[in-house]
Design a protein around this motif. Structure first.
Motif, PDB file in Angstrom:
ATOM      1  N   ARG A 164       0.830  -1.207   0.000  1.00  0.00           N
ATOM      2  CA  ARG A 164       0.000   0.000   0.000  1.00  0.00           C
ATOM      3  C   ARG A 164       0.853   1.240   0.000  1.00  0.00           C
ATOM      4  N   ASN A 165       0.607   2.123  -0.950  1.00  0.00           N
ATOM      5  CA  ASN A 165       1.248   3.441  -0.968  1.00  0.00           C
ATOM      6  C   ASN A 165       0.129   4.460  -1.077  1.00  0.00           C
ATOM      7  N   GLY A 166      -0.261   5.033   0.069  1.00  0.00           N
ATOM      8  CA  GLY A 166      -1.423   5.930   0.056  1.00  0.00           C
ATOM      9  C   GLY A 166      -2.648   5.151  -0.382  1.00  0.00           C
ATOM     10  N   PRO A 217      -1.098  -5.539  -5.649  1.00  0.00           N
ATOM     11  CA  PRO A 217      -1.124  -6.929  -5.191  1.00  0.00           C
ATOM     12  C   PRO A 217       0.101  -7.675  -5.705  1.00  0.00           C
ATOM     13  N   ALA A 218       1.034  -8.009  -4.813  1.00  0.00           N
ATOM     14  CA  ALA A 218       2.261  -8.697  -5.245  1.00  0.00           C
ATOM     15  C   ALA A 218       2.057 -10.204  -5.250  1.00  0.00           C
ATOM     16  N   LEU A 219       1.337 -10.724  -4.270  1.00  0.00           N
ATOM     17  CA  LEU A 219       0.974 -12.146  -4.236  1.00  0.00           C
ATOM     18  C   LEU A 219      -0.534 -12.219  -4.038  1.00  0.00           C
ATOM     19  N   GLY A 265       9.779 -16.725 -13.481  1.00  0.00           N
ATOM     20  CA  GLY A 265       8.622 -15.893 -13.792  1.00  0.00           C
ATOM     21  C   GLY A 265       9.090 -14.522 -14.219  1.00  0.00           C
ATOM     22  N   ALA A 266       8.237 -13.807 -14.945  1.00  0.00           N
ATOM     23  CA  ALA A 266       8.596 -12.481 -15.442  1.00  0.00           C
ATOM     24  C   ALA A 266       8.882 -11.533 -14.290  1.00  0.00           C
ATOM     25  N   SER A 267       9.613 -10.476 -14.579  1.00  0.00           N
ATOM     26  CA  SER A 267       9.874  -9.436 -13.595  1.00  0.00           C
ATOM     27  C   SER A 267       8.525  -8.887 -13.097  1.00  0.00           C
ATOM     28  N   GLY A 268       8.405  -8.729 -11.791  1.00  0.00           N
ATOM     29  CA  GLY A 268       7.163  -8.212 -11.209  1.00  0.00           C
ATOM     30  C   GLY A 268       6.136  -9.287 -10.897  1.00  0.00           C
ATOM     31  N   SER A 269       6.464 -10.568 -11.146  1.00  0.00           N
ATOM     32  CA  SER A 269       5.478 -11.633 -10.928  1.00  0.00           C
ATOM     33  C   SER A 269       5.355 -12.035  -9.456  1.00  0.00           C
ATOM     34  N   GLY A 270       6.242 -11.508  -8.593  1.00  0.00           N
ATOM     35  CA  GLY A 270       6.104 -11.771  -7.159  1.00  0.00           C
ATOM     36  C   GLY A 270       7.148 -12.695  -6.564  1.00  0.00           C
ATOM     37  N   LYS A 271       8.172 -13.034  -7.335  1.00  0.00           N
ATOM     38  CA  LYS A 271       9.167 -14.011  -6.883  1.00  0.00           C
ATOM     39  C   LYS A 271       9.891 -13.552  -5.618  1.00  0.00           C
ATOM     40  N   THR A 272      10.389 -12.310  -5.661  1.00  0.00           N
ATOM     41  CA  THR A 272      11.150 -11.813  -4.514  1.00  0.00           C
ATOM     42  C   THR A 272      10.254 -11.681  -3.285  1.00  0.00           C
ATOM     43  N   THR A 273       9.041 -11.213  -3.490  1.00  0.00           N
ATOM     44  CA  THR A 273       8.102 -11.088  -2.373  1.00  0.00           C
ATOM     45  C   THR A 273       7.861 -12.453  -1.724  1.00  0.00           C
ATOM     46  N   LEU A 274       7.680 -13.473  -2.566  1.00  0.00           N
ATOM     47  CA  LEU A 274       7.469 -14.830  -2.052  1.00  0.00           C
ATOM     48  C   LEU A 274       8.679 -15.295  -1.240  1.00  0.00           C
TER      49      LEU A 274
END
Ligand code: ADP
Ligand code: MG
Length: 224
Positions: free
Chosen positions: A12-14, A19-21, A38-47
């Motif tokens: 959340r930014n303001g 939705p990352a995952l 997975g493509a960049s932005g698909s949520g890998k790092t967040t996972l």
């Protein structure tokens, strides 16, 4: 041992919600070696950050060795990082002014032990990744592959059973990357559970499970 159920992570930014995952169900057993693509932005790092207790889910269940962690205290999560789980990063994250041995010793400084015991653990970790002879060198005197070996030694020195690596070969040429994957394979043979993120199919093929992500979900998951 790693169990995720209905994991959602929103940033959340303001008023803007990213939705990352969007609902991850995943079990990774002891001794597995999984690659996440997975493509960049698909949520890998967040996972990976949620699995590694560096971030908490917005909702969902995360159990590690049966212990519920989705609402665990920062103190508990910090104890788990290092004891049970360690990270390896694309750009090594070594301290430039410290020798390889000093870098590897860093996670041990939080624990009470004698200097001799600490030196023995550092040497054993450096031996395991094949660079015991380079203990006194500083990162500027090491090749990329040797730096990543140092970072892997730092990740295993406390005895963590789970290694998480975010594009560990992303800054290396393909031959050196293959050597580093050999180090992970050897650690996996010795019983470590390993999860790596990669963009490279060749790198992923070193694992024994391939998980593919798209738009915050797992779209494919198979043994390889
Ligand atoms: P990947 O590692 O697959 O490239 P990430 O997990 O880094 O994907 O990011 C997933 C999504 O979450 C992307 O849309 C990204 O922009 C967003 N995101 C990641 N971190 C943040 C953050 N700190 N604040 C806001 N959005 C973020
Ligand atoms: Mg990423």
């Amino acid at each position: 041992m790693i169990e995720l159920k209905g994991i959602v992570r929103e940033y959340r930014n303001g008023d803007v919600v990213t939705p990352a995952l969007t609902g991850i169900d995943l079990c990774i057993g002891k001794g597995e070696f999984a690659a996440v693509m997975g493509a960049s932005g698909s949520g890998k790092t967040t996972l990976l950050h949620i699995i590694g207790c560096m971030d908490a889910p917005t909702s969902g269940i995360y159990r590690l060795d049966g212990e519920h962690l989705e609402r665990a205290s920062e103190k508990r999560l910090s104890a788990i990082r290092g004891q049970k789980i360690s990270f390896v990063f694309q750009h090594f994250a070594l301290l430039e002014d410290c020798t390889a041995a000093e870098n590897v010793a860093l996670p041990l400084l939080r624990q009470r032990m004698s200097g001799a015991e600490r030196r023995a653990k550092v040497l054993a970790a450096l031996e395991q990744v094949g660079i015991a002879g380079l203990a006194r060198r500083k990162p500027s005197q090491l090749s990329g592959g040797q730096k990543q070996r140092t970072a892997i030694a730092r990740a295993i020195v406390c005895g963590a059973d789970i290694l998480l690596a975010d594009e560990p070969t992303g800054a290396l040429d393909s031959r050196t990357g293959a050597e580093i994957m050999g180090v992970f394979q050897e650690l996996n043979r010795m019983g470590k559970t390993i999860v790596i993120i990669t963009h490279d199919r060749q790198v992923a093929s070193c694992a024994n499970r391939l998980i593919e992500m798209q738009d915050g979900r797992i779209i494919h998951d198979e043994a390889i």
